[in-house]
Scaffold this motif. Sequence first.
Motif: not given
Length: 609
Positions: A506-530
């Motif tokens: 979800d959007a919250k998880e995407i935001t946390l990922l972007n803040s932890a990993i310098p490259i903004k590689m997840f914006n506007n892309k569906p991300l599958q987790l487990k």
Amino acid sequence: MCPHVPSPLINMSPRLTTDLVCEVLCKEGILTDKQRDFIKSRESDYTRTLQSKLAKEGENSQGIPPHIVDVIAFMQLKMASDPAKLITEEVIMRCMAKYWGLPFLKIDPLKLDLDVVTSYIPEPFARRHNILPIAITPDETVLTIATIDPWDVETLENIQRVSGMKLELVISTRSDIHKIIKEFFGFKLSVKAAEGELGHRIDISNLEQYTEVGTQLTERHIINAVNLLFNYAFEQRASDIHIEPKRKYSQIRLRIDGVLHNVHQMPKAVHAAFVSRIKTLSRMDIAEKRRPQDGRIKTKYKDKHMELRVSTLPVAFDEKVVIRILDPDMLIQKIEHLGFPPEDVDQYLSFLDYPHGIILLTGPTGSGKTTTLYSSLAKLSSPEINIVTIEDPIEMIYEEFNQVAIQPGVGITFDSCLRNILRQDPDVIMVGEIRDRETAENAIHAALTGHLVFSTLHTNDAPSAITRLMDMGIEPFLIESSLIGVVAQRLVRRICPYCEKAYLADAKEITLLNSAIPIKMFNNKPLQLKRGMGCTSCRGTGYLGRIGIFEIMAINEKIRELIRVRAGSEDIKKLAIQNGMKTLRQSAFQKMLEGITTLEEVIRVTGTP
């Protein structure tokens, strides 16, 4: 009382017969017609073989013929629907539960109440009829019973009449039922018997020394209870056993996959005898209750030698005992299996190729440093290399190493050992922990004189290890000339492979990922987790086992320049990241992206970004 029988097999007896089990398994696509014919033709042969095997193992001293479900499982036939899997006892009983219209339950010992299991049915009765009470409603009107035969109407009616409660039935496996009977009744009866003999004795906690010699009968009960507790902990994959005295009882907890679980409450009268037995096994002074003690126990479980490290500590109501369980298969592994990403494996292995220098591991207690150290030493071990370790205490005896235990009382310290070990012609030295300036200076001296040195520091990340050494008074030129690299590590829980399920972040998880990993590689892309949904294998937690996350900092020329000018840990960290170092949080998020762990576990271990 009896469950509904499905109509396609209504003419067949609902009891567990060979014909019924085979027909149900065939109907479910588990068994082929050819396998069914094989079972019927070879049943008597396998029954005799299994009966002989159980007799030799002491599991069937009365010579009772094995159950048909056990015989089919013993044949180790492959499932028709999934040839990669075997037809196990659990597979068979799940099919039978579905046929009978009853729920199947994989019994989790950690979720059972010892009093419920042992208070309503005598042990011989439970064992003879393969039946076990597992839960009771708060108003004590409904008793849940696990059984392998819901059509044993006479037995069930007797339980209902004696207990005065309605029965709710669940299907389980005979092996699980008998394992719980052995563990719970054995532990409960031993503790109760000991309490009956010890209950009249004086309880003065740990404020005064009081020793009373027990009878042989009492000692036998306590010995049996301690042995059962150890085996129970081994069965549950526990890493630690906590025995904690309270005001009115003694609490037993197990740490499994890094999380503590309450498992038993013992009567307070038994606690002192229980602790004394463990102290005796650990070669401690059983009369000394006023100061902490350390010891070790070596025991055997399923043809495997287990090392137990025992620590006692005087607390308010008596002595607390913590037992660390060291499984050799977990303590020494291949470097590639510890959790390093492929690129980090190569970098860490390059550290091991150095002929001399210091490799430091950092992290809190329980972060897996010892496993990494022992695995590294085992990797280096050969007849041509002399490996010497200095430990406090020795974690596990390993014949390939020359291991020295610290004994401050007789002057054997990290510092004094290091000074003398150099006369023992070592090639590789492992110092359990650098705690003071003298130990650090001697470790560096060993590295500068041609030895490869491993040690640990308690710092939160890899760059802080350098500033910690400076704070101890070590000159920067000594650090930069001897240090090869620093590895910080933690352990995160793995997602259970039996109940993992993919989902979109979800959007919250995407935001946390972007803040932890310098490259903004997840914006506007569906991300599958487990995530793990919770099942019997993981006890509903969604996690099964743990894996390491690592922060590896190689000491190159640019970092050496910062060390020379006494740069702070933040400056060193920034440069290390520029050089390609992944932080612990980034490493944890990478494990999450690979479907190995979850966002919740990443935050629990590394904090919120």
